[in-house]
Design a protein around this motif. Sequence first.
Motif, PDB file in Angstrom:
ATOM      1  N   MET A   1     -26.908  -4.384  24.881  1.00 44.18           N
ATOM      2  CA  MET A   1     -25.822  -3.957  23.998  1.00 44.18           C
ATOM      3  C   MET A   1     -24.467  -4.127  24.657  1.00 44.18           C
ATOM      4  O   MET A   1     -23.453  -3.782  24.062  1.00 44.18           O
ATOM      5  CB  MET A   1     -26.028  -2.533  23.512  1.00 44.18           C
ATOM      6  CG  MET A   1     -26.152  -1.499  24.586  1.00 44.18           C
ATOM      7  SD  MET A   1     -26.475   0.142  23.898  1.00 44.18           S
ATOM      8  CE  MET A   1     -25.016   0.418  22.945  1.00 44.18           C
ATOM      9  N   GLY A   2     -24.448  -4.669  25.837  1.00 44.13           N
ATOM     10  CA  GLY A   2     -23.205  -4.977  26.540  1.00 44.13           C
ATOM     11  C   GLY A   2     -23.533  -5.807  27.754  1.00 44.13           C
ATOM     12  O   GLY A   2     -24.675  -5.792  28.244  1.00 44.13           O
ATOM     13  N   GLY A   3     -22.535  -6.535  28.246  1.00 42.90           N
ATOM     14  CA  GLY A   3     -22.710  -7.268  29.493  1.00 42.90           C
ATOM     15  C   GLY A   3     -22.822  -6.297  30.656  1.00 42.90           C
ATOM     16  O   GLY A   3     -22.761  -5.073  30.480  1.00 42.90           O
TER      17      GLY A   3
ATOM     18  N   LEU B   1     -20.824 -11.005  17.522  1.00 38.74           N
ATOM     19  CA  LEU B   1     -20.288 -11.738  16.387  1.00 38.74           C
ATOM     20  C   LEU B   1     -19.397 -10.806  15.574  1.00 38.74           C
ATOM     21  O   LEU B   1     -19.855  -9.808  15.034  1.00 38.74           O
ATOM     22  CB  LEU B   1     -21.442 -12.259  15.526  1.00 38.74           C
ATOM     23  CG  LEU B   1     -21.083 -13.165  14.371  1.00 38.74           C
ATOM     24  CD1 LEU B   1     -20.444 -14.459  14.881  1.00 38.74           C
ATOM     25  CD2 LEU B   1     -22.327 -13.493  13.565  1.00 38.74           C
ATOM     26  N   MET B   2     -18.105 -11.092  15.518  1.00 40.47           N
ATOM     27  CA  MET B   2     -17.149 -10.223  14.836  1.00 40.47           C
ATOM     28  C   MET B   2     -16.830 -10.700  13.414  1.00 40.47           C
ATOM     29  O   MET B   2     -16.358  -9.928  12.604  1.00 40.47           O
ATOM     30  CB  MET B   2     -15.850 -10.123  15.638  1.00 40.47           C
ATOM     31  CG  MET B   2     -16.040  -9.567  17.043  1.00 40.47           C
ATOM     32  SD  MET B   2     -16.821  -7.952  17.092  1.00 40.47           S
ATOM     33  CE  MET B   2     -15.458  -6.936  16.594  1.00 40.47           C
ATOM     34  N   ASN B   3     -17.090 -11.958  13.123  1.00 42.55           N
ATOM     35  CA  ASN B   3     -16.788 -12.503  11.805  1.00 42.55           C
ATOM     36  C   ASN B   3     -18.006 -12.313  10.891  1.00 42.55           C
ATOM     37  O   ASN B   3     -18.797 -13.225  10.688  1.00 42.55           O
ATOM     38  CB  ASN B   3     -16.418 -13.990  11.928  1.00 42.55           C
ATOM     39  CG  ASN B   3     -15.867 -14.538  10.635  1.00 42.55           C
ATOM     40  OD1 ASN B   3     -15.467 -13.789   9.754  1.00 42.55           O
ATOM     41  ND2 ASN B   3     -15.870 -15.853  10.523  1.00 42.55           N
ATOM     42  N   TRP B   4     -18.127 -11.090  10.373  1.00 36.74           N
ATOM     43  CA  TRP B   4     -19.281 -10.747   9.539  1.00 36.74           C
ATOM     44  C   TRP B   4     -19.174 -11.384   8.158  1.00 36.74           C
ATOM     45  O   TRP B   4     -18.088 -11.495   7.593  1.00 36.74           O
ATOM     46  CB  TRP B   4     -19.386  -9.244   9.378  1.00 36.74           C
ATOM     47  CG  TRP B   4     -19.893  -8.518  10.586  1.00 36.74           C
ATOM     48  CD1 TRP B   4     -20.163  -9.026  11.818  1.00 36.74           C
ATOM     49  CD2 TRP B   4     -20.196  -7.130  10.667  1.00 36.74           C
ATOM     50  NE1 TRP B   4     -20.614  -8.053  12.652  1.00 36.74           N
ATOM     51  CE2 TRP B   4     -20.639  -6.870  11.974  1.00 36.74           C
ATOM     52  CE3 TRP B   4     -20.129  -6.076   9.761  1.00 36.74           C
ATOM     53  CZ2 TRP B   4     -21.030  -5.607  12.399  1.00 36.74           C
ATOM     54  CZ3 TRP B   4     -20.513  -4.828  10.179  1.00 36.74           C
ATOM     55  CH2 TRP B   4     -20.964  -4.590  11.483  1.00 36.74           C
TER      56      TRP B   4
ATOM     57  N   GLU C   1     -19.128  -5.750  28.735  1.00 39.49           N
ATOM     58  CA  GLU C   1     -18.469  -6.795  27.943  1.00 39.49           C
ATOM     59  C   GLU C   1     -19.131  -6.938  26.580  1.00 39.49           C
ATOM     60  O   GLU C   1     -20.345  -6.908  26.454  1.00 39.49           O
ATOM     61  CB  GLU C   1     -18.539  -8.160  28.651  1.00 39.49           C
ATOM     62  CG  GLU C   1     -17.947  -8.197  30.019  1.00 39.49           C
ATOM     63  CD  GLU C   1     -18.960  -7.883  31.118  1.00 39.49           C
ATOM     64  OE1 GLU C   1     -18.601  -8.088  32.283  1.00 39.49           O
ATOM     65  OE2 GLU C   1     -20.076  -7.440  30.835  1.00 39.49           O
ATOM     66  N   MET C   2     -18.287  -7.108  25.573  1.00 39.91           N
ATOM     67  CA  MET C   2     -18.772  -7.275  24.202  1.00 39.91           C
ATOM     68  C   MET C   2     -18.280  -8.598  23.616  1.00 39.91           C
ATOM     69  O   MET C   2     -18.299  -8.776  22.399  1.00 39.91           O
ATOM     70  CB  MET C   2     -18.281  -6.112  23.331  1.00 39.91           C
ATOM     71  CG  MET C   2     -18.756  -4.745  23.784  1.00 39.91           C
ATOM     72  SD  MET C   2     -20.532  -4.508  23.610  1.00 39.91           S
ATOM     73  CE  MET C   2     -20.699  -4.437  21.847  1.00 39.91           C
TER      74      MET C   2
END
Length: 190
Positions: A16-18, A27-30, A22-23
């Motif tokens: 769930m993170g690096g 994918l932010m463009n849902w 880190e995130m």
Amino acid sequence: MRKLKLQVQTSIDGFMGGMNGEMDWVLMNWSEDLIAFVNELTKPVDTVLLGKNLAQGFIPHWTNAYNNPDTRDEAAIKFVETPKIVFSTTLTNSPWEHTTIVNGNLADEVQQLKNLAGGDLIAYGGSQFVSSLIKENLIDELHLFINPVAIGKGLPVFHQTVGKQSYALAHAQSFACGIVVLTYNPVLHA
């Protein structure tokens, strides 16, 4: 009893993170179908539970979206106007509107919230907070948002789990943007 849902972004390989949280792989463009799914998921929610670290980005992000007429959508309205409870061992006062800080024992505090009358609860947080909720068997619906990427190593969703925890698949759905949502319910053993 109120239901506690957990919505968590994860990589295909379960992180769930690096390594440092880190995130940049998320994918932010849902797609519109995923946005509609989340709106339905959060519709019965009347309280949002947050870990302190995530709250520091989550609350300002949604407040900015809410205050901007170009980005004020159903999610911004939901996440700003819904009461939030932030779990922290260091904060004592909330710098945010509609937000209460809780410093007590996580399991006890969440169980008290679940026993109150009201709608569903939903939790968002970093690896420590999410893993603690899972470890304490507090989650009633686990919504894993599987992003189409493997990151190799990082912060696992289930890193505090002690022993076997069984889940039953309640729903699986893929979305146009490439995210797959797997919804699980815990299987309680007698």
